[in-house]
Design an enzyme around this catalytic site. Structure first.
Site, PDB file in Angstrom:
ATOM      1  N   GLU A 156       0.840  -1.205   0.000  1.00 25.98           N
ATOM      2  CA  GLU A 156       0.000   0.000   0.000  1.00 25.98           C
ATOM      3  C   GLU A 156       0.874   1.254   0.000  1.00 25.98           C
ATOM      4  O   GLU A 156       0.571   2.229  -0.683  1.00 25.98           O
ATOM      5  CB  GLU A 156      -0.908   0.033   1.232  1.00 25.98           C
ATOM      6  CG  GLU A 156      -1.967  -1.028   1.256  1.00 25.98           C
ATOM      7  CD  GLU A 156      -2.802  -0.929   2.512  1.00 25.98           C
ATOM      8  OE1 GLU A 156      -3.968  -0.491   2.402  1.00 25.98           O
ATOM      9  OE2 GLU A 156      -2.299  -1.285   3.602  1.00 25.98           O
TER      10      GLU A 156
ATOM     11  N   TYR B  67     -14.842  27.020  -0.151  1.00 23.63           N
ATOM     12  CA  TYR B  67     -14.815  25.566  -0.304  1.00 23.63           C
ATOM     13  C   TYR B  67     -13.819  25.099  -1.347  1.00 23.63           C
ATOM     14  O   TYR B  67     -13.350  23.965  -1.289  1.00 23.63           O
ATOM     15  CB  TYR B  67     -16.207  24.984  -0.554  1.00 23.63           C
ATOM     16  CG  TYR B  67     -16.997  25.609  -1.670  1.00 23.63           C
ATOM     17  CD1 TYR B  67     -16.747  25.292  -2.998  1.00 23.63           C
ATOM     18  CD2 TYR B  67     -18.008  26.509  -1.387  1.00 23.63           C
ATOM     19  CE1 TYR B  67     -17.491  25.856  -4.017  1.00 23.63           C
ATOM     20  CE2 TYR B  67     -18.767  27.079  -2.402  1.00 23.63           C
ATOM     21  CZ  TYR B  67     -18.508  26.751  -3.720  1.00 23.63           C
ATOM     22  OH  TYR B  67     -19.236  27.318  -4.722  1.00 23.63           O
TER      23      TYR B  67
ATOM     24  N   GLU C  40      -8.123   6.159  10.016  1.00 25.54           N
ATOM     25  CA  GLU C  40      -8.558   6.951  11.167  1.00 25.54           C
ATOM     26  C   GLU C  40      -7.658   8.170  11.350  1.00 25.54           C
ATOM     27  O   GLU C  40      -8.140   9.274  11.620  1.00 25.54           O
ATOM     28  CB  GLU C  40      -8.544   6.097  12.444  1.00 25.54           C
ATOM     29  CG  GLU C  40      -9.580   4.993  12.482  1.00 25.54           C
ATOM     30  CD  GLU C  40      -9.157   3.683  11.823  1.00 25.54           C
ATOM     31  OE1 GLU C  40      -9.811   2.668  12.103  1.00 25.54           O
ATOM     32  OE2 GLU C  40      -8.183   3.661  11.018  1.00 25.54           O
TER      33      GLU C  40
ATOM     34  N   LYS D 188     -11.976   4.112   1.292  1.00 31.05           N
ATOM     35  CA  LYS D 188     -10.805   3.379   0.821  1.00 31.05           C
ATOM     36  C   LYS D 188     -11.304   2.216  -0.041  1.00 31.05           C
ATOM     37  O   LYS D 188     -11.323   1.060   0.383  1.00 31.05           O
ATOM     38  CB  LYS D 188      -9.968   2.891   2.007  1.00 31.05           C
ATOM     39  CG  LYS D 188      -8.626   2.313   1.639  1.00 31.05           C
ATOM     40  CD  LYS D 188      -7.826   1.986   2.894  1.00 31.05           C
ATOM     41  CE  LYS D 188      -6.484   1.390   2.529  1.00 31.05           C
ATOM     42  NZ  LYS D 188      -5.699   1.055   3.732  1.00 31.05           N
TER      43      LYS D 188
END
Length: 119
Positions: A21, A53, A73, A98
């Site tokens: 990864e 934004y 997280e 993910k």
């Protein structure tokens, strides 16, 4: 509280606990919902009294593409803290998707959702 939502912000990141990864990277998708009072901006039609934004979108993508972390997280927390740096933003909900997670069974998506606010 009013809400400004950015959905589907997409960037390539190198987050995860597995070496593959980190080496290959993968696509992450982020949704943020910013909580703020838009009345002052609306009353004066003044961008400086709300949150830009477009800038938030660029910052979120930069966090995803930036320094790798092991956990989504942690990534979600970093994104939330970046959003709360904007003076008008009182709270933020962050969803990190993910979709290419290294799972051995068929799946559509893995997500984490966090909500953070000014203390």
């Amino acid at each position: 509280m009013d809400r400004v939502a950015l959905r589907g912000l997409t960037a390539r990141g190198h987050h995860g606990v597995f070496p593959e990864e980190r080496a290959k990277g993968q696509t992450f998708v982020v949704d943020v919902v910013l909580g703020l009072d838009t009345r002052p901006a609306a009353a004066d039609d003044d961008l400086t009294k709300t949150v830009h934004y477009g800038v938030v979108a660029e910052e979120v993508v930069a966090v995803v593409a930036g320094e790798p972390v092991d956990l989504i997280e942690t990534l979600a927390e970093r994104i939330a803290q970046k959003c709360l740096e904007h003076a008008a933003v009182r709270e933020v909900e962050v969803v990190v998707h993910k979709p290419e997670a290294p799972i051995t069974v068929p799946f559509d998506d893995v997500t984490i959702t966090i909500t953070r606010s000014r203390v």
